[in-house]
Design a protein around this motif. Sequence first.
Motif, PDB file in Angstrom:
ATOM      1  N   GLY A  31     -11.647  -4.668   1.587  1.00 58.38           N
ATOM      2  CA  GLY A  31     -11.213  -3.870   2.727  1.00 58.38           C
ATOM      3  C   GLY A  31      -9.799  -3.330   2.594  1.00 58.38           C
ATOM      4  O   GLY A  31      -9.241  -2.806   3.567  1.00 58.38           O
ATOM      5  N   ALA A  32      -9.193  -3.459   1.426  1.00 52.80           N
ATOM      6  CA  ALA A  32      -7.849  -2.934   1.218  1.00 52.80           C
ATOM      7  C   ALA A  32      -7.882  -1.409   1.176  1.00 52.80           C
ATOM      8  O   ALA A  32      -8.877  -0.797   0.771  1.00 52.80           O
ATOM      9  CB  ALA A  32      -7.258  -3.479  -0.079  1.00 52.80           C
ATOM     10  N   THR A  33      -6.794  -0.796   1.583  1.00 52.90           N
ATOM     11  CA  THR A  33      -6.647   0.658   1.541  1.00 52.90           C
ATOM     12  C   THR A  33      -5.216   1.002   1.130  1.00 52.90           C
ATOM     13  O   THR A  33      -4.328   0.146   1.136  1.00 52.90           O
ATOM     14  CB  THR A  33      -6.932   1.304   2.911  1.00 52.90           C
ATOM     15  N   ALA A  34      -4.997   2.267   0.799  1.00 50.21           N
ATOM     16  CA  ALA A  34      -3.648   2.775   0.545  1.00 50.21           C
ATOM     17  C   ALA A  34      -3.308   3.734   1.682  1.00 50.21           C
ATOM     18  O   ALA A  34      -4.008   4.725   1.894  1.00 50.21           O
ATOM     19  CB  ALA A  34      -3.573   3.486  -0.802  1.00 50.21           C
ATOM     20  N   ASN A  35      -2.264   3.418   2.421  1.00 49.13           N
ATOM     21  CA  ASN A  35      -1.889   4.282   3.542  1.00 49.13           C
ATOM     22  C   ASN A  35      -0.573   4.989   3.238  1.00 49.13           C
ATOM     23  O   ASN A  35      -0.077   5.001   2.111  1.00 49.13           O
ATOM     24  CB  ASN A  35      -1.824   3.478   4.850  1.00 49.13           C
ATOM     25  N   TRP A  36       0.033   5.574   4.257  1.00 50.71           N
ATOM     26  CA  TRP A  36       1.255   6.362   4.117  1.00 50.71           C
ATOM     27  C   TRP A  36       2.440   5.549   3.598  1.00 50.71           C
ATOM     28  O   TRP A  36       3.400   6.114   3.066  1.00 50.71           O
ATOM     29  CB  TRP A  36       1.617   6.954   5.482  1.00 50.71           C
ATOM     30  N   SER A  37       2.414   4.241   3.729  1.00 51.64           N
ATOM     31  CA  SER A  37       3.543   3.417   3.285  1.00 51.64           C
ATOM     32  C   SER A  37       3.454   3.041   1.817  1.00 51.64           C
ATOM     33  O   SER A  37       4.367   2.411   1.283  1.00 51.64           O
ATOM     34  CB  SER A  37       3.644   2.141   4.138  1.00 51.64           C
ATOM     35  N   CYS A  38       2.357   3.412   1.164  1.00 47.49           N
ATOM     36  CA  CYS A  38       2.104   2.981  -0.217  1.00 47.49           C
ATOM     37  C   CYS A  38       2.475   4.058  -1.229  1.00 47.49           C
ATOM     38  O   CYS A  38       2.405   5.257  -0.950  1.00 47.49           O
ATOM     39  CB  CYS A  38       0.626   2.628  -0.392  1.00 47.49           C
ATOM     40  N   GLY A  39       2.832   3.603  -2.409  1.00 47.57           N
ATOM     41  CA  GLY A  39       3.102   4.500  -3.514  1.00 47.57           C
ATOM     42  C   GLY A  39       2.344   4.047  -4.746  1.00 47.57           C
ATOM     43  O   GLY A  39       1.709   2.989  -4.766  1.00 47.57           O
ATOM     44  N   LEU A  40       2.421   4.868  -5.789  1.00 45.25           N
ATOM     45  CA  LEU A  40       1.763   4.580  -7.059  1.00 45.25           C
ATOM     46  C   LEU A  40       2.775   4.906  -8.156  1.00 45.25           C
ATOM     47  O   LEU A  40       3.099   6.066  -8.381  1.00 45.25           O
ATOM     48  CB  LEU A  40       0.511   5.442  -7.202  1.00 45.25           C
ATOM     49  N   HIS A  41       3.291   3.877  -8.814  1.00 49.77           N
ATOM     50  CA  HIS A  41       4.363   4.052  -9.792  1.00 49.77           C
ATOM     51  C   HIS A  41       3.829   3.748 -11.186  1.00 49.77           C
ATOM     52  O   HIS A  41       3.260   2.682 -11.416  1.00 49.77           O
ATOM     53  CB  HIS A  41       5.534   3.126  -9.469  1.00 49.77           C
ATOM     54  N   VAL A  42       4.043   4.672 -12.116  1.00 52.23           N
ATOM     55  CA  VAL A  42       3.525   4.531 -13.476  1.00 52.23           C
ATOM     56  C   VAL A  42       4.683   4.289 -14.440  1.00 52.23           C
ATOM     57  O   VAL A  42       5.635   5.068 -14.497  1.00 52.23           O
ATOM     58  CB  VAL A  42       2.751   5.791 -13.902  1.00 52.23           C
ATOM     59  N   HIS A  43       4.599   3.195 -15.191  1.00 54.30           N
ATOM     60  CA  HIS A  43       5.556   2.885 -16.254  1.00 54.30           C
ATOM     61  C   HIS A  43       4.930   3.244 -17.593  1.00 54.30           C
ATOM     62  O   HIS A  43       3.809   2.815 -17.894  1.00 54.30           O
ATOM     63  CB  HIS A  43       5.905   1.392 -16.248  1.00 54.30           C
TER      64      HIS A  43
END
Length: 306
Positions: free
Chosen positions: A78-90
Amino acid sequence: MMWPKAVDWKDLKFGVEIEFVGGDPAGLELLPDWVMSLDEQQLDETGAASGSELKPPPICWEDRGQICTMLERLQAQGATANWSCGLHVHVGLEPWGADMLLPLIDAALLHQQALQALLASSEHRLLYCPPVLPEMREQFIKQPDGTVLRHRGRPQSHRCGVNIAAWFDFGTVEIRYANGSLHDVEVLHTIELCLRYVAAIGQGLTLTPSSDPYQLAVELGAPVTGYPPHIPIPAWFQQQIWLEAALIPLLAPMAEELVQDGEIHHIATGPDGFLVAIKQPGGMMRSYRVEPPDSGWKVIRELNDL
């Protein structure tokens, strides 16, 4: 000299920080060497701390199936990604070493606007990915270390959208512009873009200096669309942004007295005043309750239509 050097983008090692809300982070079954940073929580729709940050070990493109597996497990909880989330790529810089840093600075100065536009960075997240500045290049030539590649004071993270200072901590460059997502196509498109971009700079290719995001994608051979979309913020969070913008200049001197070289990370309201969270240089957070002054507030104008 290790730069320029042609390396297939699929052979570069990378990591990705997947931020999310909801689910059961502590109970998620992890693949070998994957890490759940339980202290890295985001905000849910009510403003409560929620979710976590999930990270793989350094992997290559052929291992991307691991990412799809873990995204499926998150969604099943039930996890989601909302407006507070980011996706950082190294992206690992092992093929080039420190010789790659100045070319990356030059590339960021030319292409960071296009990367930001292509990844549709939400405006409220730009606080966490400020630009590389020309003066950083000048300072880096004189003092080639990570301190000159970070911002001081606000913005909150100090780390640029193209975070070249990550080399000194992890041996990577971190690209921080993407919005949060748990959809495999969006996550993989973001990773592919970052890998192709770093490989192109590593090879010494001349990319057209343009803010046109689609031109950059075409020249890299990267997807033109299919990246994590902008997610609107709730009204209460927009009001918090305005509140912080007004209060931080007033409270900054107090924060400096409380925590040497500290930075106000966020401010929240409460029944007994304001909660002021101050981030120490090492990353630890210290929080204080403060009361508004008995006098000294300035009335700008009266609003009669509320």
